[in-house]
Design a protein around this motif. Structure first.
Motif, PDB file in Angstrom:
ATOM      1  N   PRO A  88       0.810  -1.235   0.000  1.00 38.09           N
ATOM      2  CA  PRO A  88       0.000   0.000   0.000  1.00 38.09           C
ATOM      3  C   PRO A  88       0.836   1.275   0.000  1.00 38.09           C
ATOM      4  N   LYS A  89       2.112   1.167   0.410  1.00 37.68           N
ATOM      5  CA  LYS A  89       2.969   2.371   0.482  1.00 37.68           C
ATOM      6  C   LYS A  89       3.813   2.567  -0.778  1.00 37.68           C
ATOM      7  N   SER A  90       3.658   1.666  -1.781  1.00 34.03           N
ATOM      8  CA  SER A  90       4.571   1.703  -2.933  1.00 34.03           C
ATOM      9  C   SER A  90       3.972   2.405  -4.145  1.00 34.03           C
ATOM     10  N   ASP A  91       4.818   3.121  -4.884  1.00 34.59           N
ATOM     11  CA  ASP A  91       4.404   3.707  -6.167  1.00 34.59           C
ATOM     12  C   ASP A  91       4.729   2.761  -7.316  1.00 34.59           C
ATOM     13  N   VAL A  92       5.794   1.976  -7.131  1.00 38.48           N
ATOM     14  CA  VAL A  92       6.254   1.040  -8.160  1.00 38.48           C
ATOM     15  C   VAL A  92       6.543  -0.292  -7.478  1.00 38.48           C
ATOM     16  N   VAL A  93       6.049  -1.384  -8.081  1.00 36.43           N
ATOM     17  CA  VAL A  93       6.391  -2.711  -7.566  1.00 36.43           C
ATOM     18  C   VAL A  93       7.121  -3.465  -8.656  1.00 36.43           C
ATOM     19  N   MET A  94       8.386  -3.752  -8.412  1.00 32.65           N
ATOM     20  CA  MET A  94       9.173  -4.486  -9.406  1.00 32.65           C
ATOM     21  C   MET A  94       9.305  -5.943  -8.940  1.00 32.65           C
ATOM     22  N   MET A  95       8.688  -6.847  -9.712  1.00 29.73           N
ATOM     23  CA  MET A  95       8.750  -8.266  -9.359  1.00 29.73           C
ATOM     24  C   MET A  95       9.985  -8.889 -10.017  1.00 29.73           C
ATOM     25  N   LEU A  96      10.680  -9.735  -9.290  1.00 28.84           N
ATOM     26  CA  LEU A  96      11.866 -10.407  -9.832  1.00 28.84           C
ATOM     27  C   LEU A  96      11.551 -11.858 -10.131  1.00 28.84           C
ATOM     28  N   ARG A  97      12.199 -12.375 -11.173  1.00 32.12           N
ATOM     29  CA  ARG A  97      12.045 -13.787 -11.494  1.00 32.12           C
ATOM     30  C   ARG A  97      12.724 -14.649 -10.418  1.00 32.12           C
ATOM     31  N   VAL A  98      12.041 -15.736 -10.034  1.00 30.56           N
ATOM     32  CA  VAL A  98      12.695 -16.717  -9.161  1.00 30.56           C
ATOM     33  C   VAL A  98      13.675 -17.483 -10.049  1.00 30.56           C
TER      34      VAL A  98
END
Ligand code: NCD
Length: 308
Positions: A210-220
């Motif tokens: 909820p506090k993020s402007d950008v969420v960068m997901m990384l590959r496992v």
């Protein structure tokens, strides 16, 4: 600056010069004829010892749009499979007159060594679990385009940080550019001494979203995992995967990023990956523009010096 090996080598002015140059070059990419004569007569070698789709094609497109000659080398099918060393391979390229060598290698530090052997510029296109500076630049460029700023932007980088050169380069670059990064991962997927990185660390994705402007997901990165870092894929997804329910916790303007390749259904659901607030395809397009800027500035000698 002659080489681009670490995102940490870029000061704020250099990083902004690359992003601003990319912004100018983006206009060329929107034209039906995408070519500029800038690097005519120069040779760029793509030296890929590790698999790649996006990065390799992106560097090739970038060099070609600037009219450079491009030599693509991949270790499979070359004399590397006969045991030729990196040094001998580098000297062979040198003899062919490379002005820039773009290298991807499974060994952290390979681009750094290469830079001591060749006369041309070396660009790190990913070395082991160490760094991937042009990915960080294209991510910053994509964030700035969507969000309008980097200063004060709250960025969560989520998942397999331990094996991710993308995470390390992003933390270094984004902190230089004034964004606030929080790494989110299970304790087993965080590197030792992460407390010395210029960022926050959390184990709790639901609290950070909820506090993020950008969420960068990384590959496992299963191919780099030589041990069991989490109980099962399902357990990992349950705690660290970005699915529709979690996506709903983001504020309305927040965006979702992923460097690719994705494990759909593991770190990110297909629905989230394909949503209009995902920048995943945009990131690929921006990658070409940003790499054009990097090649242009390095070969023109304009980073860390005067524009020629
Ligand atoms: C990344 C890489 O190779 O480091 N991909 C990329 O360059 N777009 C991330 C990954 O492999 O997960």
């Amino acid at each position: 600056m002659k080489h681009l090996i670490s995102a940490g080598d870029l000061g704020r002015d250099d990083a902004l010069l690359i992003l601003d140059t990319a912004e100018e070059l983006a206009r060329v990419s929107e034209r039906s004829i995408k070519k500029l004569p800038t690097l005519r007569g120069r040779t760029v070698v793509n030296l890929f010892f590790e698999d790649s789709t996006r990065t390799r094609i992106s560097f090739e497109a970038a060099a070609k749009r600037l009219s450079a000659d491009v030599i693509n080398f991949s270790a499979k099918g070359s004399s590397v499979s006969k045991g030729e060393s990196l040094k001998d391979t580098a000297l062979t390229l040198e003899a062919m007159g490379a002005d820039a060598v773009v290298i991807r290698h499974s060994a952290s530090g390979a681009p750094h060594r290469l830079a001591t052997w060749v006369r041309g510029s070396v660009v790190n296109a990913g070395d082991g679990t160490h760094e991937h500076p042009t990915q960080a630049l294209l991510d910053a460029f994509s964030m700035r385009r969507r969000m309008g700023r980097l200063e004060g932007l709250k960025v969560a980088v989520v998942g397999d940080v331990l094996h991710s050169r993308v995470a390390r380069s992003n933390v270094l670059l984004l902190s230089t550019l004034g964004a606030e990064v929080t790494l989110v991962a299970p304790p087993t997927l965080l590197p030792v001494a992460v407390e010395n990185w210029p960022c926050q660390v959390s184990y709790d994705l639901d609290a950070v979203l909820p506090k993020s402007d950008v969420v960068m997901m990384l590959r496992v990165q299963l191919e780099r995992q030589n041990a069991a870092f989490f109980p099962s894929a399902r357990e990992y997804s349950r705690r660290y995967g970005l699915d529709r329910q979690r996506f709903a916790k983001l504020h309305d303007d927040a965006i979702v990023m992923h460097p690719g390749p994705m494990n759909r259904g593991m770190e990110i659901s297909a629905e989230v990956a394909d949503s209009p607030r995902s920048t995943i395809v945009e990131q690929v397009g921006n990658g070409v523009t940003v790499r054009m800027a990097v090649l242009y500035l390095l070969l023109g000698g304009a980073i860390g010096g005067e524009v020629k």
